[in-house]
Motif scaffolding. Structure first.
Motif, PDB file in Angstrom:
ATOM      1  N   ALA A  78       0.831  -1.208   0.000  1.00  0.00           N
ATOM      2  CA  ALA A  78       0.000   0.000   0.000  1.00  0.00           C
ATOM      3  C   ALA A  78       0.862   1.254   0.000  1.00  0.00           C
ATOM      4  O   ALA A  78       0.559   2.227  -0.711  1.00  0.00           O
ATOM      5  CB  ALA A  78      -0.922  -0.008   1.219  1.00  0.00           C
ATOM      6  N   THR A  79       1.936   1.249   0.756  1.00  0.00           N
ATOM      7  CA  THR A  79       2.841   2.399   0.787  1.00  0.00           C
ATOM      8  C   THR A  79       3.497   2.614  -0.570  1.00  0.00           C
ATOM      9  O   THR A  79       3.582   3.755  -1.054  1.00  0.00           O
ATOM     10  CB  THR A  79       3.915   2.206   1.872  1.00  0.00           C
ATOM     11  OG1 THR A  79       3.275   2.000   3.131  1.00  0.00           O
ATOM     12  CG2 THR A  79       4.846   3.395   1.952  1.00  0.00           C
ATOM     13  N   VAL A  80       3.944   1.548  -1.188  1.00  0.00           N
ATOM     14  CA  VAL A  80       4.566   1.655  -2.513  1.00  0.00           C
ATOM     15  C   VAL A  80       3.560   2.186  -3.533  1.00  0.00           C
ATOM     16  O   VAL A  80       3.883   3.059  -4.347  1.00  0.00           O
ATOM     17  CB  VAL A  80       5.152   0.296  -2.961  1.00  0.00           C
ATOM     18  CG1 VAL A  80       5.551   0.312  -4.415  1.00  0.00           C
ATOM     19  CG2 VAL A  80       6.344  -0.058  -2.086  1.00  0.00           C
ATOM     20  N   ALA A  81       2.328   1.685  -3.495  1.00  0.00           N
ATOM     21  CA  ALA A  81       1.303   2.154  -4.426  1.00  0.00           C
ATOM     22  C   ALA A  81       1.004   3.633  -4.198  1.00  0.00           C
ATOM     23  O   ALA A  81       0.885   4.412  -5.157  1.00  0.00           O
ATOM     24  CB  ALA A  81       0.032   1.320  -4.265  1.00  0.00           C
ATOM     25  N   ALA A  82       0.880   4.047  -2.933  1.00  0.00           N
ATOM     26  CA  ALA A  82       0.606   5.451  -2.625  1.00  0.00           C
ATOM     27  C   ALA A  82       1.745   6.351  -3.095  1.00  0.00           C
ATOM     28  O   ALA A  82       1.501   7.420  -3.683  1.00  0.00           O
ATOM     29  CB  ALA A  82       0.375   5.628  -1.123  1.00  0.00           C
ATOM     30  N   LEU A  94       1.662  11.938  -9.974  1.00  0.00           N
ATOM     31  CA  LEU A  94       0.962  13.222  -9.984  1.00  0.00           C
ATOM     32  C   LEU A  94       1.941  14.394  -9.973  1.00  0.00           C
ATOM     33  O   LEU A  94       1.749  15.385 -10.688  1.00  0.00           O
ATOM     34  CB  LEU A  94      -0.001  13.313  -8.803  1.00  0.00           C
ATOM     35  CG  LEU A  94      -1.204  12.377  -8.866  1.00  0.00           C
ATOM     36  CD1 LEU A  94      -2.000  12.451  -7.563  1.00  0.00           C
ATOM     37  CD2 LEU A  94      -2.081  12.711 -10.055  1.00  0.00           C
ATOM     38  N   VAL A  95       2.985  14.299  -9.178  1.00  0.00           N
ATOM     39  CA  VAL A  95       4.006  15.348  -9.155  1.00  0.00           C
ATOM     40  C   VAL A  95       4.669  15.460 -10.524  1.00  0.00           C
ATOM     41  O   VAL A  95       4.877  16.562 -11.037  1.00  0.00           O
ATOM     42  CB  VAL A  95       5.043  15.084  -8.044  1.00  0.00           C
ATOM     43  CG1 VAL A  95       6.247  16.008  -8.179  1.00  0.00           C
ATOM     44  CG2 VAL A  95       4.415  15.235  -6.672  1.00  0.00           C
ATOM     45  N   ASP A  96       4.971  14.339 -11.127  1.00  0.00           N
ATOM     46  CA  ASP A  96       5.591  14.333 -12.457  1.00  0.00           C
ATOM     47  C   ASP A  96       4.665  14.980 -13.482  1.00  0.00           C
ATOM     48  O   ASP A  96       5.115  15.789 -14.305  1.00  0.00           O
ATOM     49  CB  ASP A  96       5.930  12.908 -12.867  1.00  0.00           C
ATOM     50  CG  ASP A  96       6.617  12.850 -14.212  1.00  0.00           C
ATOM     51  OD1 ASP A  96       7.610  13.583 -14.400  1.00  0.00           O
ATOM     52  OD2 ASP A  96       6.154  12.068 -15.074  1.00  0.00           O
ATOM     53  N   LEU A  97       3.381  14.638 -13.439  1.00  0.00           N
ATOM     54  CA  LEU A  97       2.424  15.264 -14.356  1.00  0.00           C
ATOM     55  C   LEU A  97       2.352  16.770 -14.140  1.00  0.00           C
ATOM     56  O   LEU A  97       2.322  17.543 -15.102  1.00  0.00           O
ATOM     57  CB  LEU A  97       1.035  14.648 -14.166  1.00  0.00           C
ATOM     58  CG  LEU A  97       0.781  13.320 -14.850  1.00  0.00           C
ATOM     59  CD1 LEU A  97      -0.548  12.746 -14.382  1.00  0.00           C
ATOM     60  CD2 LEU A  97       0.786  13.488 -16.344  1.00  0.00           C
ATOM     61  N   GLY A  98       2.326  17.191 -12.897  1.00  0.00           N
ATOM     62  CA  GLY A  98       2.262  18.612 -12.588  1.00  0.00           C
ATOM     63  C   GLY A  98       3.482  19.366 -13.090  1.00  0.00           C
ATOM     64  O   GLY A  98       3.366  20.430 -13.717  1.00  0.00           O
TER      65      GLY A  98
END
Length: 61
Positions: A35-39, A46-50
């Motif tokens: 779960a941590t890896v997925a998060a 999202l940061v990369d897209l931004g």
């Protein structure tokens, strides 16, 4: 090189002292790690897209 056998004997002795997790604990920790890896993957995507959009916007000026 003569101490290699003694080294592995000591390794086995120490490995017997290790407290291994129970099956439930191992499953719980595995779920937490996944779960941590997925998060983190979603966060960095999202940061990369931004950042990519910011560069595209800046270069379009």
């Amino acid at each position: 090189m003569a101490n290699v056998g003694g080294f592995f004997k000591n390794v086995m002795t120490e490995m017997r002292k290790v407290s291994w997790p129970k099956r439930k604990e191992l499953a719980k920790y595995t779920v937490i790690v996944l779960a941590t890896v997925a998060a983190m993957a979603v966060f960095f995507a999202l940061v990369d897209l931004g950042v990519s959009e910011l560069f595209r916007w800046y270069l379009a000026l």
